[in-house]
Scaffold this active site. Structure first.
Site, short mmCIF file in Angstrom:
data_model
loop_
_atom_site.label_atom_id
_atom_site.label_comp_id
_atom_site.label_asym_id
_atom_site.label_seq_id
_atom_site.Cartn_x
_atom_site.Cartn_y
_atom_site.Cartn_z
N GLU A 81 0.83 -1.20 0.00
CA GLU A 81 0.00 0.00 0.00
C GLU A 81 0.86 1.24 0.00
O GLU A 81 1.49 1.57 1.02
CB GLU A 81 -0.91 0.01 1.23
CG GLU A 81 -1.97 -1.04 1.21
CD GLU A 81 -2.77 -1.03 -0.07
OE1 GLU A 81 -3.40 -0.01 -0.36
OE2 GLU A 81 -2.72 -2.04 -0.80
N LYS A 105 -9.75 -14.81 15.70
CA LYS A 105 -9.77 -14.29 14.33
C LYS A 105 -11.09 -13.64 13.97
O LYS A 105 -11.50 -13.62 12.79
CB LYS A 105 -9.39 -15.41 13.35
CG LYS A 105 -7.89 -15.69 13.49
CD LYS A 105 -7.41 -16.97 12.97
CE LYS A 105 -5.95 -17.10 13.39
NZ LYS A 105 -5.38 -18.41 13.10
N ASP A 147 0.60 -14.34 13.15
CA ASP A 147 -0.56 -14.91 12.45
C ASP A 147 -1.41 -13.74 11.94
O ASP A 147 -2.14 -13.11 12.70
CB ASP A 147 -1.37 -15.78 13.42
CG ASP A 147 -2.45 -16.56 12.70
OD1 ASP A 147 -2.78 -16.20 11.54
OD2 ASP A 147 -2.98 -17.51 13.29
N HIS A 204 -2.10 10.42 -1.14
CA HIS A 204 -2.20 9.19 -1.91
C HIS A 204 -1.85 9.41 -3.37
O HIS A 204 -1.27 8.55 -4.01
CB HIS A 204 -3.62 8.61 -1.79
CG HIS A 204 -3.73 7.68 -0.65
ND1 HIS A 204 -3.69 8.11 0.65
CD2 HIS A 204 -3.83 6.32 -0.60
CE1 HIS A 204 -3.79 7.06 1.45
NE2 HIS A 204 -3.88 5.97 0.73
#
Lengths: 390, 390, 390, 390
Positions: A87, A217, A291, A382
């Site tokens: 990104e 999660k 993870d 951006h």
């Protein structure tokens, strides 16, 4: 439909040859070349326990932001933080925030909670059975603890929370887990404990090792309230002058925007009233072998700010369910270990240090994006850095 | 504190030499070798727009699960799904679920919503000002749309939602974004639209481009309700016989566990009443160059199951805020593009196909972990495959 | 167990005699005298449509607070507000807040939304069926609207929202409902519309008139976001001086406490980050014949405050799902009608006026309790007035 | 604006004369007659502690449903339940559910939790201060408990929960409160405890007696998880035959509708996945002198159902935050006391009995409305009984 053709495996499946055979298979099946995927610098023999059907690697670009100045109890001093991401602007944005916070004297970090859990659910004939079992469980905590801890060297059962509904008792077995994130050791320990319980206690109609009360999660209010993994606070006091000099912003403007975001977040039902902690956390997780799916819960956060009388800006982020480890999982892989070592965080007795660095990094990113939004320069930022994006 | 030493940059910063210079700098500063990080197979010249301070790569192990059988409207047939992860059992578990669903005739997938948004907040002197502006905004939608779309080729403004509180009007500018995930193009388009609005409309006291109503990289009820990115359903009907043969389980047992998880999830305030969609999504996101931080919102899901009279198990997962692209962002990077091509999903007009494959993969993983939990074999599975974990 | 003895009914069941017969029956069955319950001042012949098994009345003490000064679009001027409650300090606390706000120039009120809904759910064979039906529904809105409105004089169908998950389409049929709260008329209209839909559209597997998406008499994020009943804002700007003179407090102290409550409420998952709007709403609902069970959703609120540069305190409360009527239901009963008339709010074309008075009252109570908490006098206030309480 | 004219008070303000003077004043100010409001059957001298500015009463129609058959631990046998409401069909609907459950053998009720709380928030210079104070608080629990309990005869401090964020420690002081609902006694006890703490512990920057973590009169996830007031389960097993005979429904149809409501409620973010517990709770609260504003939190509920192999329907409702008392507050007022006595629940040692009766009543109403919805007779039922409604 013809019989499905399984992905080929070999007796010794963790070799360059086995991986190449799979890439060849995929080329044949799908006509796709996996040349770059097949380019990696380590011996696949290290991979059992980390992946099955190993075929190669994803090469994720890695940048470094810093120096990040941390005034922690476990992390002290300057750190250069590895971030793996595709990104544009992400590394630059965190880097800018680190500059601001360095000038402000650094980020203070405090771990205020630490508990990893497995959450079995027990069913009984009626609610009374569930309630009575709950009492029994309280009374037999020491024995349950002994059984659970017999399966692990690092795990320590701290307590068992109970949540009652209908004929079900939902529990949370809360552990400290040393330097491991600990989902697996808590799973094993809790299963052993539950097997012992099932032998000891009559009247359990049914038992499930999970019933959506640990929410691994997934993001949940219970983990935001009661902690999963580390609960850590990063805070700083930043003079208004620095916002003006470095961020093209001001503390008063930052604060006004914060109030609007607080109300917006309360109304929208968001799990994080801040800006984008997931960005920094994800980039660090990929870089250091965490993870990454735990971004789901690790991205929850509470932001709290104050505009002080002298226009100083007190700003804090509380991460209530940050799942990290410096041992086990993917932390020992080639690039991942290097990145942990870059932070002085590989191996034993480092997880609290690593926790503090993550939290401090998040704070820097919050102030940086927050400043960009109030300066209405968000899109322009951006445009400048993210030109690959449509 | 001494002056902080910035990470070194060069005039042409996207070269192997610039990256090496940074690795040398880090070795000097932190004593850490980044040898494996420095091992990558592509030309850094491709990286502007994806990362700053490029230093090397994270090599994330990649396995392949499949064949996944999809009965989609855009994805049809068998796929071998690339998954980048360091979590033992993950690929094996999804692979097992794909075997089950293949035997059951495949996964049906349907995209039921598609909208990416930016969510500016407008402040007025009082609530009446906010309400009146809301009416004006409705009346001038066509003009706003024209201005917004003038900044983008792919983006189309579909509508503007309004949420009112106090003297603030929170809005959501909802776009379709072609094959890009679209956060950036919606940002640009919305900013242009807002600048036009600010010129046209008197009485706006203050304006912020974000106020926690798009909740980028955060999980929120509003996005679960109103969609962010793709809203996609994966569903299948699985005969009881297959659960018994392949999963050491049964449809009735699966269903009972589901009821307990539904109640647990409702009570715990989770954003996903299913099992672990984040695992499959994250592994695919890393492999295919998605913005992995979007796991925060993409991990939300609604599971709905039915035990049919003949003991068939109807099972569905709805992902309400799946953020994916097949163009822009990290999708063009070396390994990432190869993985998209493996799925036939690189480039234009592929995002809906990719969406369906992700959703189908998630469904397979849900049934696999769900079966493992009810079979109480969950921990054992981890013991076998996940031996690197403490 | 012997056959249950039903509560006795008579052919003309809405008479003093029928009520007395029931009181006699209860005395016989349970040995309880209902002498005071039997003391009421109206003719039971008015009660069909309001209650079954009429036995007498609950006499709820009623006090009056005021004058409340409202600067609304429908309510303007001073009002004396009837409040029925048994909670000591409640009326006094609201009265004190009204004094503060009167001195500050009154409460500005704005109705920003108005929609009552019924929310049928439609099931299909698969998600595609649900999606396709959704499109059909959009295309046939005008016809659906005509059918729905044929059942009602006051109701107007504004739009139909769609929320998709699995093979289900949840909808919200949003109406304006004139001066009635409107749950019943929307129920009838929506059922008529659904019957027409079921005749017209093939492939609907199953249909339920409710599926927890209107959440009548429950609090929900969807109603906080999308409005149920009236969405109304009450706001005021109060000089610091008045807090000091009247409330033994200060605007700065109020504001600091607000920040702590905002964070607390975000973390605790509350449906109202303010203080106790339910107190005022409930007392007014009982007094004026509203459906008091709607306190469940009417008690949701968003508080937003600002400390201005001159130490003025901007304070606002947004009530997103206030369910009120001035016609139908219990509004025409003896004491209830008198209380509505006291406010000039009985009958047609008064519901918006009443809405504004409720909202203004709530604001006064928020500032009063808020002040008490920061002044640490909260408990003392209860000691003084609430001496009946243990 | 002219000086506001206060509501007149007298030196002895709890007399019929003082009330009449206020009615006269209101007639003069607002031109409204309060004749029926002025009709009440008790001596106002009993009202101090229950209301200020006593002016008369709201006469709320009261019906009786039953017999309700309860198999509780505190309530056993048949009860006729007083319900005060103006909503047509409500009493009839509960009555019908009671008939069903009576035929099924009654409602089993179990109190699984009991804790009323006050939730002070403590601020420190930094998060470390908050954490360290938390430890101190744990270590000094016995002393804190002694101080708190010195202010009350009925209250017992059970534990103090801690929730940490930023530089703030939010706490919940959990008490059992005898037969009182207990908000006031916990307020007093906690304030005393906090004053002692403030004397003992240095470094508390600021202290607020409430910070939105007890969420009195608001609905919150924390109270749904951790209990406020009573946590009570009502459950029953109902043969399919009875649904068909009494409810024009079937257990299978009920169950299917439940699944749709479960998913709908999860997605809509509701605080109660059941039907309308607020209706029965509110009607009983008004009748028996409870604090009706507590409907806000008492209306939260968890419904859990199972369709058994023999088509029996297991159905349960868990109310996690039911706020009730049989002593203090409005319980001693004239009609309110009569209604409690009708249930054998007035006074000491009756609160658990009353809790069980409320929960059993709720269960009956859930099954009754649930049946009506699936039978699509919901609207017709309202047409028949609710003819006063537009």
């Amino acid at each position: 439909m013809a019989t499905p053709v399984s992905v080929p495996r070999q007796s010794d499946d963790y070799t360059r040859e086995a991986a190449e055979a799979r890439r060849d298979f995929l080329k044949e099946q799908a006509g796709a070349s996996l040349e770059h995927v097949g380019s990696y610098s380590f011996d696949p023999a290290a991979l059992p326990g980390n992946i099955e059907h190993f075929t190669g690697v994803a090469q994720v670009p890695l940048g470094v932001a810093g120096p990040l100045l941390v005034n922690g109890e476990h992390a002290e001093g300057e750190f250069y933080v590895p971030m793996a991401t595709a990104e544009g602007t992400l590394v630059a944005s965190y880097n800018r925030g680190m500059k601001l916070l360095h000038a402000a004297g650094g980020v203070t970090t405090t771990i205020v909670g630490d508990r990893m859990q497995r959450a079995p659910a027990f069913l009984f004939e009626s609610a009374r059975g569930a309630r009575d079992f709950g009492r029994w469980l309280d009374e037999h905590f020491d024995e349950v603890k002994a059984v659970a801890e017999s399966t692990t060297t690092a795990g320590r059962l701290q307590d068992i929370e109970q949540y009652s509904a209908s004929r079900i008792l939902y529990t949370r077995f809360n552990y400290t887990t040393g330097d491991a994130a600990g989902q697996n050791l808590t799973g094993k320990a809790t299963q052993a404990a539950c097997h012992w319980i099932l032998e000891q206690y009559d009247g359990i109609d049914r038992f499930f090792l999970e019933g959506n009360f640990a929410t691994d999660k997934k993001s949940s209010q219970i983990n935001m309230l009661r902690t999963r993994g580390k609960r850590v606070v990063a805070e700083a006091v930043i003079p208004d002058r620095l916002f003006r000099e470095i961020m093209n912003s001001s503390s008063e403007l930052m604060y006004r925007a914060r109030q609007v975001s607080n109300l917006g977040g309360f109304m929208s039902g968001v799990n994080n009233n801040g800006a984008h902690s997931a960005n920094g956390i994800t980039a660090m997780f990929i870089a250091t072998g965490q993870d990454v799916a735990n971004v789901a819960e690790s991205s929850a956060a509470f932001t709290y700010a104050e505009l002080r009388e002298n226009d100083d800006y007190y700003y804090s982020v509380t991460i209530p369910s940050l799942i990290v480890g410096t041992y086990g999982g993917g932390t020992g892989l080639a690039t991942q270990r290097e990145c942990l070592e870059l932070l002085g965080c590989y191996g034993k007795d480092r997880v609290r240090k690593f926790t503090e660095i993550v939290a401090a990094t998040v704070l820097c990113g919050e102030l940086s994006l927050g400043s960009a939004i109030v300066a209405e320069e968000w899109v322009e930022a951006h445009d400048l850095h993210g030109r690959n994006r449509p």
